[in-house]
Design a protein around this motif. Structure first.
Motif, mmCIF file in Angstrom:
data_model
loop_
_atom_site.group_PDB
_atom_site.id
_atom_site.type_symbol
_atom_site.label_atom_id
_atom_site.label_comp_id
_atom_site.label_asym_id
_atom_site.label_seq_id
_atom_site.Cartn_x
_atom_site.Cartn_y
_atom_site.Cartn_z
ATOM 1 N N PRO A 37 -40.219 -63.092 -33.885
ATOM 2 C CA PRO A 37 -40.279 -62.728 -32.464
ATOM 3 C C PRO A 37 -41.710 -62.654 -31.956
ATOM 4 O O PRO A 37 -42.662 -62.508 -32.726
ATOM 5 N N ASN A 38 -41.843 -62.746 -30.650
ATOM 6 C CA ASN A 38 -43.138 -62.618 -30.000
ATOM 7 C C ASN A 38 -43.396 -61.171 -29.613
ATOM 8 O O ASN A 38 -42.483 -60.458 -29.187
ATOM 9 N N GLY A 39 -44.653 -60.753 -29.726
ATOM 10 C CA GLY A 39 -45.043 -59.440 -29.231
ATOM 11 C C GLY A 39 -44.218 -58.316 -29.818
ATOM 12 O O GLY A 39 -44.069 -58.194 -31.032
ATOM 13 N N THR A 40 -43.650 -57.508 -28.923
ATOM 14 C CA THR A 40 -42.865 -56.347 -29.367
ATOM 15 C C THR A 40 -41.363 -56.612 -29.356
ATOM 16 O O THR A 40 -40.569 -55.678 -29.433
ATOM 17 N N GLU A 41 -40.977 -57.884 -29.252
ATOM 18 C CA GLU A 41 -39.547 -58.197 -29.319
ATOM 19 C C GLU A 41 -38.989 -57.777 -30.676
ATOM 20 O O GLU A 41 -39.671 -57.883 -31.694
ATOM 21 N N PRO A 42 -37.739 -57.313 -30.718
ATOM 22 C CA PRO A 42 -37.162 -56.908 -32.006
ATOM 23 C C PRO A 42 -36.825 -58.122 -32.861
ATOM 24 O O PRO A 42 -36.595 -59.215 -32.349
ATOM 25 N N TYR A 43 -36.802 -57.907 -34.170
ATOM 26 C CA TYR A 43 -36.345 -58.956 -35.079
ATOM 27 C C TYR A 43 -34.831 -59.093 -34.965
ATOM 28 O O TYR A 43 -34.111 -58.098 -34.987
ATOM 29 N N THR A 44 -34.371 -60.322 -34.831
ATOM 30 C CA THR A 44 -32.941 -60.610 -34.749
ATOM 31 C C THR A 44 -32.433 -61.254 -36.031
ATOM 32 O O THR A 44 -31.270 -61.105 -36.384
#
Length: 403
Positions: A225-232
């Motif tokens: 993920p980019n930046g502070t996006e959560p891991y999916t």
């Protein structure tokens, strides 16, 4: 590796090998008899396109059936007809352009799958709930190079996973996973296994979050993920320059799961001192391993010794290194260690340690998996990360990717 062939193999292992089985026009009958005491179904597929062939290999494995590859040569139909009669098969699955396969026995059930998508759908219908997807590049083979995609169907079968295939450049891995995850059978999938080297499915380049003139860009795996996006997705890679090693890695998972006796862990942190916050986290991680029943050997600061680590590493189920990358690689010459190890998990909590010349030797020596970072990291947050990882592994029953 046995450079001198079978005599070298026999001499080194002290056992006699069975005679080499000649393989000319498809798998020999004796070989099929060894794999399939009773064959009810055959899967027949042309050698090209390769994407379709790899999916057909998955389907054959799910059906417990031999895969018969046809090359458009005279005699293909006759050969298949003979085998159907000899084995008293009840069903034949014809994939793609198999118009030359005609005059089949009237009492056999014939299933025709027109293209790659039809084969994919047939595989998904057999899988049920899917938690894992395997991603490969069908165009990864080439001159003097055996691509790892040849192992992808087998890896998918081992993981009860769906097989997804990229474009020839391998640049759309993230896109095809996200697109596939919108389909109902794959909505719950959260683990991704890349069966490919870095040429076949290249890492993504991102701006380095730490300002560095030497390293303006960093490399991360697809779906990071980019930046502070959560891991999916939990993303791992099955990789080695020798295609036999990934086979060993998957076999070691079974050996590790089925082994008896007390588990052992080796923790080495803050060699030489200077990283007290890291050491605090590492001491807690060592305590958690002991709490979970691991016979844990831990050394910290000035007590860390490269010779002792090398001597005891071979007997461990888990090896956790926390500290400077240069100490492990330059001072201890870690990449040159070559003693075989038990099937083990290696966690190198260190800057820049996820490199082929450092992770690769551990995979060859006996590791089930190597976890590390391809970028720079801070000692405190790195120590917190490994502590959280092992807590999830030990107490929450998470997989490596889930943790």
């Amino acid at each position: 590796t046995f450079p001198d062939g079978v005599p070298d193999l026999n001499a080194r292992l002290g056992v006699a090998t069975a005679p080499v089985v000649p393989w000319t026009r498809g798998p020999p009958d004796d070989f099929l008899h060894a794999l399939f005491p009773r064959i009810r179904t055959f899967v027949v597929c042309p050698a090209a396109p390769r994407r379709q062939l790899l999916q057909a290999a998955c389907l054959a494995g799910m059906a417990g059936a031999p895969l018969v590859v046809v090359h458009g040569e005279a005699g293909d139909a006759e050969e298949i007809g003979k085998r159907i009669i000899a084995w008293r098969a009840q069903q034949i699955i014809l994939v793609g352009d198999t118009a030359s396969i005609a005059n089949l026995p009237s009492d056999i059930s014939v299933v025709r799958l027109e293209d790659e998508q039809a084969v994919c759908d047939a595989c998904l219908s057999r899988l049920g709930r899917v938690d894992t997807v395997v991603v490969a590049n069908p165009a990864d083979g080439g001159k003097n190079r055996l691509g790892l995609s040849v192992l992808a169907p087998w890896a998918a079968l081992q993981k009860q996973a769906a097989l997804l295939l990229t474009n020839p450049e391998g640049t759309d891995a993230a896109e095809i996973v996200r697109r596939a995850a919108k389909r109902e059978p794959l909505r719950r999938a959260d683990a991704v296994l890349l069966v490919a080297d870095f040429q076949a499915i290249p890492p993504e380049k991102r701006q380095n979050p730490s300002v560095s003139e030497k390293e303006p860009l960093i490399e991360v795996e697809p779906l990071t993920p980019n930046g502070t996006e959560p891991y999916t997705f939990a993303v791992g890679r099955l990789i080695h320059d020798d295609p036999a090693v990934p086979l060993l890695m998957l076999a070691r998972e079974r050996l590790l799961a089925e082994s008896h006796g007390r588990r052992r862990a080796l923790v080495a942190s803050n060699s030489g001192g200077g990283l007290p916050l890291l050491e605090t986290f590492s001491r807690n991680t060592a305590s958690e391993l002991r709490n979970a029943g691991y016979e844990t050997t831990a050394s910290f600061g000035n007590d860390v010794n490269g010779a002792d680590l090398r001597k005891s590493l071979a007997e461990q189920d888990i090896f956790l290194w926390e500290g400077h990358h240069s100490v492990l690689v330059r001072d201890y010459e870690f990449p040159s260690w070559d003693e075989p190890t038990r099937p083990s998990l290696v966690f190198l909590q260190s800057c820049l340690a996820l490199k082929e010349d450092e992770a690769g030797p551990m995979l060859r020596r006996g590791a089930v998996a190597v976890i590390s970072s391809p970028t720079r990291m801070y000692s405190g947050s790195g120590g917190a990360c490994s502590l959280a990882f092992f807590d999830a592994l030990l107490y929450d029953g998470q997989s490596i990717g889930g943790a």
